[in-house]
Scaffold this motif. Structure first.
Motif, PDB file in Angstrom:
ATOM      1  N   MET A 509       0.819  -1.207   0.000  1.00  0.00           N
ATOM      2  CA  MET A 509       0.000   0.000   0.000  1.00  0.00           C
ATOM      3  C   MET A 509       0.856   1.261   0.000  1.00  0.00           C
ATOM      4  SD  MET A 509      -3.180  -0.971   2.532  1.00  0.00           S
ATOM      5  CE  MET A 509      -2.114  -1.404   3.915  1.00  0.00           C
ATOM      6  N   ASP A 510       2.065   1.198   0.604  1.00  0.00           N
ATOM      7  CA  ASP A 510       2.953   2.361   0.668  1.00  0.00           C
ATOM      8  C   ASP A 510       3.950   2.270  -0.492  1.00  0.00           C
ATOM      9  OD1 ASP A 510       4.391   4.564   1.339  1.00  0.00           O
ATOM     10  OD2 ASP A 510       5.403   3.655   3.058  1.00  0.00           O
ATOM     11  N   ASP A 511       3.507   2.630  -1.672  1.00  0.00           N
ATOM     12  CA  ASP A 511       4.357   2.568  -2.873  1.00  0.00           C
ATOM     13  C   ASP A 511       5.087   3.899  -3.030  1.00  0.00           C
ATOM     14  OD1 ASP A 511       5.540   1.843  -5.221  1.00  0.00           O
ATOM     15  OD2 ASP A 511       3.804   2.364  -6.458  1.00  0.00           O
ATOM     16  N   SER A 512       6.056   4.108  -2.176  1.00  0.00           N
ATOM     17  CA  SER A 512       6.813   5.363  -2.209  1.00  0.00           C
ATOM     18  C   SER A 512       8.295   5.039  -2.088  1.00  0.00           C
ATOM     19  CB  SER A 512       6.377   6.292  -1.062  1.00  0.00           C
ATOM     20  OG  SER A 512       6.611   5.673   0.191  1.00  0.00           O
ATOM     21  N   ILE A 513       9.097   6.062  -2.353  1.00  0.00           N
ATOM     22  CA  ILE A 513      10.547   5.918  -2.208  1.00  0.00           C
ATOM     23  C   ILE A 513      10.898   6.250  -0.766  1.00  0.00           C
ATOM     24  CG2 ILE A 513      12.777   6.861  -2.904  1.00  0.00           C
ATOM     25  CD1 ILE A 513      11.678   7.238  -5.677  1.00  0.00           C
ATOM     26  N   LYS A 514      11.500   5.289  -0.108  1.00  0.00           N
ATOM     27  CA  LYS A 514      11.784   5.454   1.320  1.00  0.00           C
ATOM     28  C   LYS A 514      13.279   5.499   1.618  1.00  0.00           C
ATOM     29  CE  LYS A 514       9.101   1.915   1.621  1.00  0.00           C
ATOM     30  NZ  LYS A 514       8.296   2.110   0.406  1.00  0.00           N
ATOM     31  N   TYR A 515      14.120   4.982   0.725  1.00  0.00           N
ATOM     32  CA  TYR A 515      15.547   4.867   0.993  1.00  0.00           C
ATOM     33  C   TYR A 515      16.325   5.549  -0.111  1.00  0.00           C
ATOM     34  CZ  TYR A 515      13.719   1.315   4.111  1.00  0.00           C
ATOM     35  OH  TYR A 515      13.019   0.670   5.077  1.00  0.00           O
ATOM     36  N   PRO A 516      17.480   6.099   0.201  1.00  0.00           N
ATOM     37  CA  PRO A 516      18.248   6.857  -0.802  1.00  0.00           C
ATOM     38  C   PRO A 516      18.656   6.015  -1.999  1.00  0.00           C
ATOM     39  CG  PRO A 516      19.013   7.374   1.425  1.00  0.00           C
ATOM     40  CD  PRO A 516      18.070   6.225   1.558  1.00  0.00           C
ATOM     41  N   ASP A 517      19.025   4.748  -1.798  1.00  0.00           N
ATOM     42  CA  ASP A 517      19.508   3.959  -2.925  1.00  0.00           C
ATOM     43  C   ASP A 517      18.389   3.586  -3.893  1.00  0.00           C
ATOM     44  OD1 ASP A 517      18.197   2.298  -1.235  1.00  0.00           O
ATOM     45  OD2 ASP A 517      19.788   0.807  -1.060  1.00  0.00           O
ATOM     46  N   GLU A 518      17.134   3.830  -3.514  1.00  0.00           N
ATOM     47  CA  GLU A 518      16.038   3.557  -4.431  1.00  0.00           C
ATOM     48  C   GLU A 518      15.943   4.617  -5.522  1.00  0.00           C
ATOM     49  OE1 GLU A 518      12.231   1.732  -2.768  1.00  0.00           O
ATOM     50  OE2 GLU A 518      12.996   2.845  -1.042  1.00  0.00           O
ATOM     51  N   VAL A 519      16.519   5.778  -5.292  1.00  0.00           N
ATOM     52  CA  VAL A 519      16.359   6.874  -6.241  1.00  0.00           C
ATOM     53  C   VAL A 519      16.988   6.509  -7.579  1.00  0.00           C
ATOM     54  CG1 VAL A 519      16.958   9.275  -6.718  1.00  0.00           C
ATOM     55  CG2 VAL A 519      16.215   8.609  -4.428  1.00  0.00           C
ATOM     56  N   GLU A 520      18.255   6.126  -7.551  1.00  0.00           N
ATOM     57  CA  GLU A 520      18.935   5.805  -8.800  1.00  0.00           C
ATOM     58  C   GLU A 520      18.407   4.508  -9.395  1.00  0.00           C
ATOM     59  OE1 GLU A 520      23.093   5.799  -8.254  1.00  0.00           O
ATOM     60  OE2 GLU A 520      23.227   7.880  -7.589  1.00  0.00           O
ATOM     61  N   ARG A 521      18.039   3.536  -8.541  1.00  0.00           N
ATOM     62  CA  ARG A 521      17.582   2.249  -9.052  1.00  0.00           C
ATOM     63  C   ARG A 521      16.196   2.343  -9.677  1.00  0.00           C
ATOM     64  NH1 ARG A 521      17.586  -0.422  -4.641  1.00  0.00           N
ATOM     65  NH2 ARG A 521      15.353  -0.810  -4.346  1.00  0.00           N
ATOM     66  N   VAL A 522      15.314   3.142  -9.085  1.00  0.00           N
ATOM     67  CA  VAL A 522      13.930   3.223  -9.555  1.00  0.00           C
ATOM     68  C   VAL A 522      13.744   4.351 -10.562  1.00  0.00           C
ATOM     69  CG1 VAL A 522      11.534   3.545  -8.827  1.00  0.00           C
ATOM     70  CG2 VAL A 522      13.092   2.197  -7.415  1.00  0.00           C
ATOM     71  N   LEU A 523      14.328   5.527 -10.280  1.00  0.00           N
ATOM     72  CA  LEU A 523      14.089   6.692 -11.128  1.00  0.00           C
ATOM     73  C   LEU A 523      15.138   6.870 -12.205  1.00  0.00           C
ATOM     74  CD1 LEU A 523      13.006   9.254  -8.384  1.00  0.00           C
ATOM     75  CD2 LEU A 523      11.583   7.680  -9.701  1.00  0.00           C
ATOM     76  N   GLY A 524      16.319   6.262 -12.040  1.00  0.00           N
ATOM     77  CA  GLY A 524      17.364   6.431 -13.033  1.00  0.00           C
ATOM     78  C   GLY A 524      17.988   7.797 -13.033  1.00  0.00           C
ATOM     79  N   LEU A 525      17.943   8.506 -11.893  1.00  0.00           N
ATOM     80  CA  LEU A 525      18.519   9.855 -11.781  1.00  0.00           C
ATOM     81  C   LEU A 525      19.529   9.867 -10.642  1.00  0.00           C
ATOM     82  CD1 LEU A 525      15.293  12.035 -12.157  1.00  0.00           C
ATOM     83  CD2 LEU A 525      17.071  11.653 -13.879  1.00  0.00           C
ATOM     84  N   PRO A 526      20.536  10.725 -10.754  1.00  0.00           N
ATOM     85  CA  PRO A 526      21.520  10.803  -9.669  1.00  0.00           C
ATOM     86  C   PRO A 526      20.915  11.430  -8.412  1.00  0.00           C
ATOM     87  CG  PRO A 526      21.969  12.482 -11.315  1.00  0.00           C
ATOM     88  CD  PRO A 526      20.904  11.608 -11.888  1.00  0.00           C
ATOM     89  N   LEU A 527      21.380  10.953  -7.258  1.00  0.00           N
ATOM     90  CA  LEU A 527      20.915  11.480  -5.981  1.00  0.00           C
ATOM     91  C   LEU A 527      21.839  12.607  -5.549  1.00  0.00           C
ATOM     92  CD1 LEU A 527      19.003  11.190  -3.538  1.00  0.00           C
ATOM     93  CD2 LEU A 527      20.655   9.585  -2.552  1.00  0.00           C
ATOM     94  N   MET A 528      21.265  13.813  -5.412  1.00  0.00           N
ATOM     95  CA  MET A 528      22.057  14.973  -5.039  1.00  0.00           C
ATOM     96  C   MET A 528      22.242  15.088  -3.535  1.00  0.00           C
ATOM     97  SD  MET A 528      23.170  16.499  -7.652  1.00  0.00           S
ATOM     98  CE  MET A 528      22.945  16.629  -9.416  1.00  0.00           C
ATOM     99  N   GLY A 529      21.290  14.580  -2.764  1.00  0.00           N
ATOM    100  CA  GLY A 529      21.405  14.711  -1.316  1.00  0.00           C
ATOM    101  C   GLY A 529      20.211  14.097  -0.609  1.00  0.00           C
TER     102      GLY A 529
END
Length: 776
Positions: A509-529
């Motif tokens: 039910m909680d389909d959100s990004i919760k951890y920093p390493d999910e950003v690059e893996r799911v969105l394909g964008l670099p994590l700035m901070g």
């Protein structure tokens, strides 16, 4: 400065031909950015071990509560359950019963010895048989309680299912009733007597309480009996084993008795058949005059064998006589018969003496001397005697040859006659052999049955038992069930599984990004901070201002890392113009815009923070500034920009507020005045322009601003915005030819923060770190 002054280039004094920036600005950059949507396709939503560990850590209290509730429920159920005691009997089941008298080819020993596994399984099933259970129930009177309950109850016994059958017969036309009636017939017992149902319930309960456990790699078997009364459980176990032994012996006795009766009948029948077959054999032999010397040889066959032997002997004698006669005719004097004749040998010796005497006298006398003539006459007489004897021997040899020849012919004639008799006898011997074979078969069958009958009679009187009790059952001191530790373990496992299911449901039910390493893996964008989450009360200062007021706080350090990442995002350093946007509202884009503006201002750069969210302006609230005039006034009229830009208490930071909310923000942003404002910021001494844009979903403002500034920073609130919404917002940017420089993850939970971030924020002198726990 007026609008006409804004439209004039201060360096050349010429008015440039302004065009729609959205459609015409840097077309080559639009094409370059359109080639990057494959990054989104390469995103991976699969779970890793790290994600699973983080999920468990996130929902640890939920898991703990569910596990504790499950363990408590298991403990309460255990304490409220009725204790059940178990008594165990250990017995030994031998392969074959010990035989006092052993017989060859014992069928029972062959059967039990051929397949030991099947024999042991048979014994195990017999221990759980219904007949044994009923015998123990009758012996211990275990069904008396049911009988007493039935005697004290209602005397009327109603057959179950009778009423429903009548109703079904009355309503045959009703299809639904017929279906219900058919179901009841399948689920209703066929017996209509209450005694039968009670008896069946007792037997089923007894069988459920009995457990047979074979001991591996041995011939030992454990019989377990469970009951709420420990003494009764031990009594049932011992009685069951004794009844099992007794039933085994009874089965053997019954089998022996049946075998004796069966063998007696078979012996009578076989004996009658044997006598009848012997009578038919004797009658046939007498009718055909068949004389047999033994069971395999007849008289005529023996005569034929004797004549054949005699013929062979006569042929040998004839061959021998013929050879002697032939030799006698060819060289009579050198034949064996002449040489072996003693008379001829005596004549020859006499002749030899006369010849010697003649030669000796010849030396003295002349041949005509009377004595010499006398010796010659004697020699002639001896030679005549030798010839006469040789002639007699030759006649004797010839006579022997003729006699042998006649004997051979006679023997051959007799043999031919006997051969005819043998052939005739053989025609009759076919039926005779059939009769003999029938007699032999009946006699062998009769002997075997008689022998087996004697063996059964002897072994039937000696009944041995193959089952022996090793350890009798005793009353148990402690209950076997319920088991507290086992139930607690089951509760623990059930709690873990239930908690895991709840956690999985919450995560789904909680389909959100919760951890920093999910950003690059799911969105394909670099994590700035990554910006940590800090709980604040209503009325406290803004998080963005904490960057200025407390530079050593975790939030200030986090935004400072975002500024550093932006400085390394391009070859020229940090973008001079930057749009900050997000998917939806309340994700921290305005706070991020203010914090980044303060960070760049702290570097000594003159920064202009533009609040372009003219639908829901926020920057003026964060800084406590009025919003009477702002960007909407500048874009919709000829106001001077230096009059609208407001300096702040933070050095090097100026703000252009949103101003009054216009009816058409997108049209204002699409016009040329915003681009002119951005172009003259350098003339006003502005080094960095940061624009706080509206959210992407449902609005076109951020897309328009991104196309004019070409540098977008995307803000995502952790554990809030759904991944599908974020991907949809990024897809809108990519369709417009924009790819964000990176993502800033805000409001990140403490358990989701990287460990290196916590250690870095805590780095420094001890006296400076004392304020960190309070700030967190």
């Amino acid at each position: 400065m007026s609008a006409s002054e804004i439209s004039r280039d201060p360096a050349t004094g010429l008015v440039p031909a302004h065009r729609n920036e959205v459609a015409l600005r840097h077309p080559h950059e639009l094409q370059a950015l359109l080639a990057r949507p494959e990054e989104e396709q390469g995103s991976d939503d699969s779970l890793t071990l790290t994600d699973i560990g983080r999920i468990i850590l996130k929902h640890k209290w939920t898991l703990l509560v569910v596990v504790l509730l499950a363990i408590s429920a298991a403990a309460i159920r255990t304490f409220l359950s009725t204790p059940v005691y178990r008594s165990t009997v250990v017995m030994q089941i031998d392969r074959v019963s010990p035989r006092v008298v052993r017989f060859d080819a014992d069928p029972e020993q062959e059967r039990l010895g051929s397949d030991d596994v099947v024999a042991m399984r048979t014994q195990h099933e017999l221990l759980k048989s219904r007949s044994l259970a009923e015998r123990v129930i009758d012996e211990l009177r275990l069904d008396q309680s049911v009988q007493r309950a039935r005697a004290t109850g209602d005397a009327r016994v109603r057959a179950p299912g009778a009423e429903t059958a009548e109703e079904s017969a009355a309503d045959d036309s009703d299809y639904l009733e017929r279906l219900i009636s058919g179901y009841r017939k399948l689920t209703t017992p066929s017996a209509q007597r209450e005694e039968t149902l009670d008896r069946d319930a007792v037997v089923r309960g007894f069988l459920q309480s009995v457990t047979v456990e074979p001991v591996r790699s041995s011939r030992l078997v454990k019989l377990h009996v469970d009951n709420t009364d420990p003494a009764l459980a031990a009594q049932i176990a011992n009685t069951t084993v004794q009844a099992f032994i007794a039933m085994g012996m009874e089965r053997r006795l019954e089998a022996t008795s049946y075998a004796k009766t069966f063998l007696e009948d078979q012996i009578k029948q076989v004996k009658a058949r044997l006598e009848e077959s012997e009578r038919r054999l004797n009658s046939y032999a007498q009718t055909n005059q068949i004389l047999t010397l033994d069971e395999k040889t007849s008289a005529i066959s023996q005569t034929y064998v004797d004549f054949a032997t005699a013929l062979a002997k006569a042929e040998q004698e004839r061959f021998k006589a013929e050879a002697v006669a032939t030799e006698m005719k060819r060289n009579p004097e050198s034949s064996g018969a002449v040489i072996e004749n003693k008379t001829i040998q005596a004549y020859k010796e006499q002749r030899a003496k006369l010849q010697i005497e003649y030669q000796e006298n010849l030396k003295i006398y002349k041949p005509d001397f009377p004595k010499m003539l006398q010796i010659k006459a004697q020699l002639g007489e001896v030679d005549a005697q030798i010839k006469a004897e040789i002639g007699a021997i030759s006649a004797s040899v010839q006579a022997q040859y003729e006699a042998a020849l006649r004997q051979e012919a006679l023997t051959r004639e007799r043999l031919a006659e006997t051969r005819k008799q043998v052939l005739t006898t053989q025609d009759h011997s076919i039926d005779l052999n059939l009769l003999k074979r029938e007699v032999d078969t009946n006699r062998q069958l009769y002997d075997n049955l008689l022998q087996r009958f004697k063996e059964v009679g002897i072994s039937g009187n000696i009944v041995n038992n193959s089952v022996s009790v090793v350890d009798p059952a005793e009353a148990s001191l402690f209950p076997h069930k319920p088991r507290l530790l086992v139930n607690l373990l089951i509760g623990l496992v059930a709690g873990v599984l239930l908690g895991a299911a709840i956690v999985v449901a919450l995560e789904i039910m909680d389909d959100s990004i919760k951890y920093p390493d999910e950003v690059e893996r799911v969105l394909g964008l670099p994590l700035m901070g990554v910006i940590p989450k800090i709980s604040r009360k209503r009325g406290e200062r803004s998080v963005g201002l904490e960057v200025h007021e407390d530079p050593r706080s975790p939030v200030a350090e986090a935004y400072r890392s975002v500024r550093t990442a932006l400085q390394f995002s391009t070859a020229e350093g940090a973008p001079k113009r930057l749009v900050v946007t997000s998917t939806t509202r309340n994700e921290g884009k305005s706070t991020t815009s203010l914090a980044l503006a303060i960070n760049f201002a702290q570097m000594g750069q003159r920064v202009l923070l533009i609040d372009a969210d003219m639908r829901n302006p926020t920057v003026h609230k964060l800084l406590g500034l009025p919003n009477d005039f702002g960007l909407s006034n500048l874009l919709s009229s000829d106001h001077r920009s230096d009059k609208v830009i407001t300096p702040t208490a933070i050095p090097n930071l100026s703000v252009l507020t949103a101003g009054p909310i216009p009816p058409n923000p997108v049209d204002l942003l699409t016009g040329p005045k915003l681009l002119l404002l951005l172009n003259i910021t350098s003339a006003l001494g502005i080094d960095q322009v940061i624009v706080d844009a509206p959210p992407l979903l449902g609005l076109a403002d951020a897309v328009v601003l991104g196309n004019q500034l070409q540098n977008v920073l995307f803000v995502v609130q952790a554990s809030s915005t759904r991944k599908a919404h974020i991907k949809h917002a990024l897809r809108r940017l990519r369709l417009a030819g924009l790819v964000p420089r990176g993502v800033v993850l805000t409001q990140t939970q403490q358990h989701a923060m990287p460990q290196e971030a916590e250690s870095y924020y805590g780095y420094g002198p001890a006296e400076e770190r004392t304020a960190l726990p309070r700030a967190r």
